[in-house]
Design an enzyme around this catalytic site. Structure first.
Site, PDB file in Angstrom:
ATOM      1  N   PHE A 110     -19.915  77.289 -12.930  1.00 26.61           N
ATOM      2  CA  PHE A 110     -19.905  77.418 -11.475  1.00 26.61           C
ATOM      3  C   PHE A 110     -19.598  78.869 -11.109  1.00 26.61           C
ATOM      4  O   PHE A 110     -18.713  79.489 -11.710  1.00 26.61           O
ATOM      5  CB  PHE A 110     -18.823  76.487 -10.927  1.00 26.61           C
ATOM      6  CG  PHE A 110     -18.863  76.305  -9.439  1.00 26.61           C
ATOM      7  CD1 PHE A 110     -19.812  75.477  -8.849  1.00 26.61           C
ATOM      8  CD2 PHE A 110     -17.946  76.948  -8.627  1.00 26.61           C
ATOM      9  CE1 PHE A 110     -19.834  75.284  -7.477  1.00 26.61           C
ATOM     10  CE2 PHE A 110     -17.960  76.767  -7.250  1.00 26.61           C
ATOM     11  CZ  PHE A 110     -18.915  75.936  -6.670  1.00 26.61           C
ATOM     12  N   ASP A 181     -12.890  73.502 -17.211  1.00 26.58           N
ATOM     13  CA  ASP A 181     -12.953  73.171 -15.788  1.00 26.58           C
ATOM     14  C   ASP A 181     -13.487  71.734 -15.711  1.00 26.58           C
ATOM     15  O   ASP A 181     -14.594  71.443 -16.192  1.00 26.58           O
ATOM     16  CB  ASP A 181     -13.883  74.161 -15.077  1.00 26.58           C
ATOM     17  CG  ASP A 181     -13.956  73.920 -13.578  1.00 26.58           C
ATOM     18  OD1 ASP A 181     -13.780  72.761 -13.150  1.00 26.58           O
ATOM     19  OD2 ASP A 181     -14.207  74.880 -12.838  1.00 26.58           O
ATOM     20  N   TYR A 206     -11.261  66.727  -4.587  1.00 30.64           N
ATOM     21  CA  TYR A 206     -12.047  66.263  -3.431  1.00 30.64           C
ATOM     22  C   TYR A 206     -13.403  65.717  -3.834  1.00 30.64           C
ATOM     23  O   TYR A 206     -14.140  65.233  -3.013  1.00 30.64           O
ATOM     24  CB  TYR A 206     -12.211  67.387  -2.387  1.00 30.64           C
ATOM     25  CG  TYR A 206     -12.670  68.709  -2.968  1.00 30.64           C
ATOM     26  CD1 TYR A 206     -13.999  68.929  -3.296  1.00 30.64           C
ATOM     27  CD2 TYR A 206     -11.757  69.736  -3.191  1.00 30.64           C
ATOM     28  CE1 TYR A 206     -14.409  70.134  -3.835  1.00 30.64           C
ATOM     29  CE2 TYR A 206     -12.162  70.951  -3.729  1.00 30.64           C
ATOM     30  CZ  TYR A 206     -13.491  71.143  -4.045  1.00 30.64           C
ATOM     31  OH  TYR A 206     -13.899  72.338  -4.587  1.00 30.64           O
ATOM     32  N   LYS A 207     -13.749  65.829  -5.137  1.00 28.95           N
ATOM     33  CA  LYS A 207     -15.041  65.306  -5.591  1.00 28.95           C
ATOM     34  C   LYS A 207     -14.855  63.830  -5.970  1.00 28.95           C
ATOM     35  O   LYS A 207     -14.649  62.997  -5.101  1.00 28.95           O
ATOM     36  CB  LYS A 207     -15.581  66.172  -6.727  1.00 28.95           C
ATOM     37  CG  LYS A 207     -15.991  67.563  -6.203  1.00 28.95           C
ATOM     38  CD  LYS A 207     -16.357  68.574  -7.265  1.00 28.95           C
ATOM     39  CE  LYS A 207     -16.742  69.897  -6.609  1.00 28.95           C
ATOM     40  NZ  LYS A 207     -16.691  71.037  -7.523  1.00 28.95           N
ATOM     41  N   ARG A 353     -29.945  66.856  -6.023  1.00 29.39           N
ATOM     42  CA  ARG A 353     -28.786  66.373  -6.773  1.00 29.39           C
ATOM     43  C   ARG A 353     -28.206  65.139  -6.081  1.00 29.39           C
ATOM     44  O   ARG A 353     -28.008  65.144  -4.866  1.00 29.39           O
ATOM     45  CB  ARG A 353     -27.773  67.512  -6.786  1.00 29.39           C
ATOM     46  CG  ARG A 353     -26.665  67.397  -7.752  1.00 29.39           C
ATOM     47  CD  ARG A 353     -25.842  68.671  -7.713  1.00 29.39           C
ATOM     48  NE  ARG A 353     -25.050  68.761  -6.486  1.00 29.39           N
ATOM     49  CZ  ARG A 353     -23.848  69.351  -6.410  1.00 29.39           C
ATOM     50  NH1 ARG A 353     -23.320  69.916  -7.486  1.00 29.39           N
ATOM     51  NH2 ARG A 353     -23.193  69.407  -5.272  1.00 29.39           N
TER      52      ARG A 353
HETATM   53  C1  LIG Z   1     -16.436  72.443  -7.020  1.00 29.83           C
HETATM   54  C2  LIG Z   1     -16.171  73.442  -8.069  1.00 29.83           C
HETATM   55  C3  LIG Z   1     -15.307  74.518  -7.841  1.00 29.83           C
HETATM   56  C4  LIG Z   1     -14.770  74.766  -6.469  1.00 29.83           C
HETATM   57  O1  LIG Z   1     -13.613  75.521  -6.443  1.00 29.83           O
HETATM   58  P1  LIG Z   1     -12.689  75.514  -5.141  1.00 29.83           P
HETATM   59  O2  LIG Z   1     -11.746  76.612  -5.355  1.00 29.83           O
HETATM   60  O3  LIG Z   1     -12.063  74.165  -5.051  1.00 29.83           O
HETATM   61  O4  LIG Z   1     -13.584  75.730  -3.945  1.00 29.83           O
HETATM   62  C5  LIG Z   1     -15.012  75.347  -8.915  1.00 29.83           C
HETATM   63  N1  LIG Z   1     -15.547  75.136 -10.139  1.00 29.83           N
HETATM   64  C6  LIG Z   1     -16.407  74.115 -10.366  1.00 29.83           C
HETATM   65  C7  LIG Z   1     -16.983  73.904 -11.727  1.00 29.83           C
HETATM   66  C8  LIG Z   1     -16.750  73.256  -9.340  1.00 29.83           C
HETATM   67  O5  LIG Z   1     -17.623  72.272  -9.559  1.00 29.83           O
END
Ligand SMILES: *Cc1c(COP(=O)(O)O)cnc(C)c1O
Length: 394
Positions: A110, A181, A206-207, A353
């Site tokens: 990400f 992660d 939140y996911k 997705r």
């Molecule tokens: C959703 C997501 C994030 C988001 O990070 P936030 O700091 O919560 O906005 C980071 N890394 C991955 C792999 C994600 O899927």
């Protein structure tokens, strides 16, 4: 109809296939937040920190998340955002390998994780570096120069899942520290941090955990390493005795030293209630059901539109809880689906997705989505300029 669907507030006429971005509202969270506002904040005022356990939320919620990721009690702390957690993990991991300077990651990671690594490297200066390779090339890229292997288990775009145990072992054999992660893993796929032995992990809530928009992140540190870390973001609540107001930082024992500042009490209340449902389900079972539902969706969508190319692997151990496709008109197709009440999302440049969460998604949802998609294709409903205008959040 799955038993747990009734625990969620899902609007009528909506088929929600986007819980991989933002989980829906658990009824218990709605009620808990209302009670926290009225009965705690409204009546206890500042006494809430002591009287109703606000100050302990980060550790208490960490202990609720721990079994979902195979972590020991006391090894997980909740708060901050995932981007901040990744920064903390990276800085901590690098400090464990002072004689090495390379962070290894992959191109499926990400962007925020990669930005955080770039930012940290520019602060630390030469000779630190970030190296990203294709996901299938990670193992071969390990070597004596790699300080840290930082990966996201489930690719947010394709749904491809790394073999955590194998890559952790390979990285340890090469002398590197490992960070996972778990953003698209937690609450969706079985994770066993204790068995895989990674030093650090972090994820958001939140996911698939349905903690609500802006719900806090979590950080895991392996119990035998957390005591060796001098936190880079040394905040007062990571201090061993915050209310001594000592001008010099002394870390709290264990993972608690990764706390930074005041916890978001209302968000934590929502998350605490959202976690209740996980006491009653088995993650392996959820994942098996997600794979079956995703394959059903894929078969139906590809029947309607043979140009749709499936990105998500088929083997259960190699995939997360989403199904992704590419199509040159992907954005318009997703917008047309949303206009029909089927909510998925789009990731640049051409990825459609759909998150599948069997806590609330049923076979009927999948069949509704297939029917809507077939209707859109048969009538070229997606071919409308209104569906090509990009919104800020895709
Ligand atoms: C959703 C997501 C994030 C988001 O990070 P936030 O700091 O919560 O906005 C980071 N890394 C991955 C792999 C994600 O899927």
């Amino acid at each position: 109809m799955t038993r747990t669907r009734a625990l969620f507030d899902l609007p009528d006429g909506v088929t929600y296939l986007d819980g991989n971005s933002l989980g829906p509202l658990p009824k218990a969270a709605r009620d808990r937040v209302a009670r926290t506002v009225t009965d705690e904040w409204g009546t206890q005022l500042i006494g809430g920190w002591n009287e109703v356990g606000w100050m302990d939320q980060p550790a208490r919620l960490g202990d609720r998340i721990a079994p979902l990721i195979g972590a020991a009690t006391g090894s997980v702390v909740v708060g901050e955002t995932l981007s901040i957690r990744m920064f903390q993990c990276l800085a901590a991991a690098l400090s464990l390998r002072p004689d090495r300077h390379m962070i290894l990651s992959d191109t499926g990671n990400f962007p925020s994780d990669l930005y955080v690594a770039q930012g940290l490297i520019s602060t630390l200066g030469q000779p630190h570096s970030l190296c990203t390779v294709a996901p299938q090339d990670v193992e071969a890229a390990l070597g004596p120069h790699v300080a840290v292997l930082m990966l996201t288990e489930v690719d947010y775009r394709t749904g491809r899942r790394h073999d955590m145990a194998r890559l952790t072992r390979a990285a340890h054999d090469a002398g590197a520290v490992v960070i996972w992660d778990l953003a698209h893993s937690t609450g969706a796929v079985p994770v066993d941090l204790t068995a895989c032995g990674a030093e650090f992990a972090a994820g958001c809530t939140y996911k698939y955990l349905n903690g609500g928009p802006g719900a806090p992140a979590f950080l895991y540190a392996r119990p035998d390493v957390s005591g060796d870390i001098a936190p880079v973001l040394a905040g007062w609540l990571g201090h061993a005795a915050p209310f001594a107001f000592d001008p010099a930082f002394a870390p709290a024992p264990g993972v608690a030293r990764f706390r930074v500042g005041t916890p978001p009490v209302l968000q934590m209340a929502a998350l605490e209630a959202a976690l209740d449902v996980f006491d009653t389900v088995d993650i392996s079972d959820l994942h098996a059901r997600a794979c079956a539902l995703a394959d059903r969706l894929a078969a139906g969508f590809q029947r309607a539109c043979p140009d749709l190319r499936r990105l998500t692997p088929r083997a259960p151990e190699a995939r997360g809880s989403q199904i992704s496709f590419t199509h040159p008109d992907g954005y318009a197709l997703v917008q047309a689906l949303i206009s029909q009440g089927v909510i998925g999302d789009f990731r640049a440049p051409d990825i459609l997705r759909f998150g599948i969460a069997p806590l609330y998604n049923t076979q009927a949802d999948i069949d509704t989505a297939i029917e809507a998609f077939a209707h859109i294709i048969a009538n070229r409903l997606w071919d409308d300029p209104a569906y090509r205008r990009r919104k800020a959040v895709t």
